[in-house]
Design a protein around this motif. Sequence first.
Motif, PDB file in Angstrom:
ATOM      1  N   ALA A  19       5.004 -10.995 -20.917  1.00 44.70           N
ATOM      2  CA  ALA A  19       6.271 -10.924 -20.190  1.00 44.70           C
ATOM      3  C   ALA A  19       6.021 -10.937 -18.687  1.00 44.70           C
ATOM      4  N   PRO A  20       6.881 -11.600 -17.930  1.00 39.80           N
ATOM      5  CA  PRO A  20       6.689 -11.601 -16.473  1.00 39.80           C
ATOM      6  C   PRO A  20       6.759 -10.186 -15.920  1.00 39.80           C
ATOM      7  N   GLN A  21       5.833  -9.881 -15.063  1.00 39.01           N
ATOM      8  CA  GLN A  21       5.788  -8.562 -14.444  1.00 39.01           C
ATOM      9  C   GLN A  21       6.508  -8.614 -13.100  1.00 39.01           C
ATOM     10  N   PRO A  22       7.256  -7.581 -12.736  1.00 45.56           N
ATOM     11  CA  PRO A  22       7.912  -7.599 -11.434  1.00 45.56           C
ATOM     12  C   PRO A  22       6.880  -7.619 -10.308  1.00 45.56           C
ATOM     13  N   VAL A  23       7.185  -8.334  -9.270  1.00 43.25           N
ATOM     14  CA  VAL A  23       6.293  -8.412  -8.123  1.00 43.25           C
ATOM     15  C   VAL A  23       6.408  -7.112  -7.338  1.00 43.25           C
ATOM     16  N   ALA A  24       5.279  -6.523  -7.025  1.00 37.37           N
ATOM     17  CA  ALA A  24       5.285  -5.283  -6.254  1.00 37.37           C
ATOM     18  C   ALA A  24       5.780  -5.565  -4.842  1.00 37.37           C
ATOM     19  N   GLY A  25       6.495  -4.622  -4.280  1.00 34.27           N
ATOM     20  CA  GLY A  25       6.968  -4.760  -2.906  1.00 34.27           C
ATOM     21  C   GLY A  25       5.803  -4.685  -1.942  1.00 34.27           C
ATOM     22  N   PRO A  26       6.045  -5.043  -0.695  1.00 38.57           N
ATOM     23  CA  PRO A  26       4.975  -4.983   0.299  1.00 38.57           C
ATOM     24  C   PRO A  26       4.497  -3.546   0.488  1.00 38.57           C
ATOM     25  N   ALA A  27       3.215  -3.396   0.676  1.00 35.58           N
ATOM     26  CA  ALA A  27       2.627  -2.066   0.848  1.00 35.58           C
ATOM     27  C   ALA A  27       2.876  -1.549   2.260  1.00 35.58           C
ATOM     28  N   PRO A  28       3.199  -0.272   2.374  1.00 38.67           N
ATOM     29  CA  PRO A  28       3.315   0.317   3.708  1.00 38.67           C
ATOM     30  C   PRO A  28       1.938   0.562   4.305  1.00 38.67           C
ATOM     31  N   VAL A  29       1.886   0.782   5.610  1.00 42.90           N
ATOM     32  CA  VAL A  29       0.629   1.197   6.223  1.00 42.90           C
ATOM     33  C   VAL A  29       0.212   2.515   5.584  1.00 42.90           C
ATOM     34  N   ASP A  30      -1.077   2.819   5.650  1.00 46.81           N
ATOM     35  CA  ASP A  30      -1.585   4.035   5.011  1.00 46.81           C
ATOM     36  C   ASP A  30      -0.975   5.300   5.590  1.00 46.81           C
ATOM     37  N   SER A  31      -0.746   5.289   6.892  1.00 44.20           N
ATOM     38  CA  SER A  31      -0.220   6.481   7.549  1.00 44.20           C
ATOM     39  C   SER A  31       0.485   6.087   8.844  1.00 44.20           C
ATOM     40  N   LEU A  32       1.685   6.593   9.019  1.00 40.94           N
ATOM     41  CA  LEU A  32       2.458   6.342  10.227  1.00 40.94           C
ATOM     42  C   LEU A  32       2.690   7.672  10.938  1.00 40.94           C
ATOM     43  N   ASP A  33       2.218   7.770  12.164  1.00 42.39           N
ATOM     44  CA  ASP A  33       2.480   8.951  12.988  1.00 42.39           C
ATOM     45  C   ASP A  33       3.876   8.762  13.576  1.00 42.39           C
ATOM     46  N   LEU A  34       4.832   9.453  12.992  1.00 49.86           N
ATOM     47  CA  LEU A  34       6.232   9.252  13.373  1.00 49.86           C
ATOM     48  C   LEU A  34       6.471   9.518  14.856  1.00 49.86           C
ATOM     49  N   ASN A  35       5.814  10.500  15.418  1.00 50.18           N
ATOM     50  CA  ASN A  35       5.995  10.788  16.849  1.00 50.18           C
ATOM     51  C   ASN A  35       5.521   9.622  17.718  1.00 50.18           C
ATOM     52  N   ARG A  36       4.435   8.969  17.319  1.00 50.80           N
ATOM     53  CA  ARG A  36       3.951   7.800  18.077  1.00 50.80           C
ATOM     54  C   ARG A  36       4.849   6.590  17.872  1.00 50.80           C
ATOM     55  N   TYR A  37       5.525   6.533  16.716  1.00 53.50           N
ATOM     56  CA  TYR A  37       6.380   5.394  16.400  1.00 53.50           C
ATOM     57  C   TYR A  37       7.722   5.451  17.144  1.00 53.50           C
ATOM     58  N   LEU A  38       8.145   6.656  17.499  1.00 56.80           N
ATOM     59  CA  LEU A  38       9.399   6.808  18.245  1.00 56.80           C
ATOM     60  C   LEU A  38       9.302   6.101  19.587  1.00 56.80           C
ATOM     61  N   GLY A  39      10.443   5.763  20.153  1.00 59.73           N
ATOM     62  CA  GLY A  39      10.474   5.110  21.455  1.00 59.73           C
ATOM     63  C   GLY A  39      11.118   3.747  21.368  1.00 59.73           C
ATOM     64  N   THR A  40      10.837   2.919  22.349  1.00 58.75           N
ATOM     65  CA  THR A  40      11.450   1.597  22.447  1.00 58.75           C
ATOM     66  C   THR A  40      10.544   0.526  21.873  1.00 58.75           C
ATOM     67  N   TRP A  41      11.139  -0.350  21.066  1.00 62.38           N
ATOM     68  CA  TRP A  41      10.462  -1.499  20.481  1.00 62.38           C
ATOM     69  C   TRP A  41      11.265  -2.751  20.814  1.00 62.38           C
ATOM     70  N   TYR A  42      10.578  -3.810  21.234  1.00 59.54           N
ATOM     71  CA  TYR A  42      11.211  -5.095  21.510  1.00 59.54           C
ATOM     72  C   TYR A  42      10.977  -6.014  20.316  1.00 59.54           C
ATOM     73  N   GLN A  43      12.023  -6.701  19.886  1.00 57.90           N
ATOM     74  CA  GLN A  43      11.892  -7.651  18.787  1.00 57.90           C
ATOM     75  C   GLN A  43      11.339  -8.958  19.349  1.00 57.90           C
ATOM     76  N   LEU A  44      10.132  -9.331  18.922  1.00 53.82           N
ATOM     77  CA  LEU A  44       9.507 -10.569  19.387  1.00 53.82           C
ATOM     78  C   LEU A  44       9.678 -11.714  18.396  1.00 53.82           C
ATOM     79  N   ALA A  45       9.978 -11.388  17.143  1.00 55.36           N
ATOM     80  CA  ALA A  45      10.247 -12.401  16.122  1.00 55.36           C
ATOM     81  C   ALA A  45      10.962 -11.707  14.973  1.00 55.36           C
ATOM     82  N   ALA A  46      11.729 -12.499  14.209  1.00 46.78           N
ATOM     83  CA  ALA A  46      12.448 -11.926  13.074  1.00 46.78           C
ATOM     84  C   ALA A  46      12.820 -13.016  12.082  1.00 46.78           C
TER      85      ALA A  46
END
Length: 192
Positions: A19-46
């Motif tokens: 039977a076809p198996q569902p494709v796993a979603g993309p893996a997250p990074v191993d660890s995200l430091d939420l405090n470092r991730y906060l702030g301003t991000w510019y969208q360079l591509a989408a």
Amino acid sequence: MAVVIATYAPLHENVAAAAPQPVAGPAPVDSLDLNRYLGTWYQLAAVPQFFNLECARDTRADYTMDPEGNVAVYNSCTTWSGGRSEIRGTAKVNDRVTNAQFHVSFPTVPGQSQVDGPTNYIVTALGPDYSWALVTDPSRLSGFVLARGSALDIPDWDRVRAAITAAGQTPCMYLTSPVTGGQTDMTLLCLR
């Protein structure tokens, strides 16, 4: 009855394997430091989405902690007519192991007002110095290349394209986003 179970079990396993198996979603990074991730991000591509079609340039996201311990989201851009478009929302961490999977909601958007919900924002790649990030969703239908500044150097763009491929997407799905001080036109990322 034991014979039926013994015969049925291998047959059942073979059917399940075929039977076809569902494709796993993309893996997250191993660890995200939420405090470092906060702030301003510019969208360079989408990956183009209906909600960002009105944005001509300078699309950005500002992330801060809110009093409930969630991330307050403020997205803004300059529209084609030169006006300003903005929306506020909330991102709630859905994965306390990595801190890299969120449910993002926007109270003014029908169907997206609930703070609790399934993951729809996954940080799948991140520059070691948090200078860039790749974000997608479990279905891989959306994607955002975010950066702390208005431009990335060629080696970082190479890493971004490799991360897009590793997440199960193609760079040809992405359009570059014009940013003052950076990219000035919209181009397929695979051609950049």
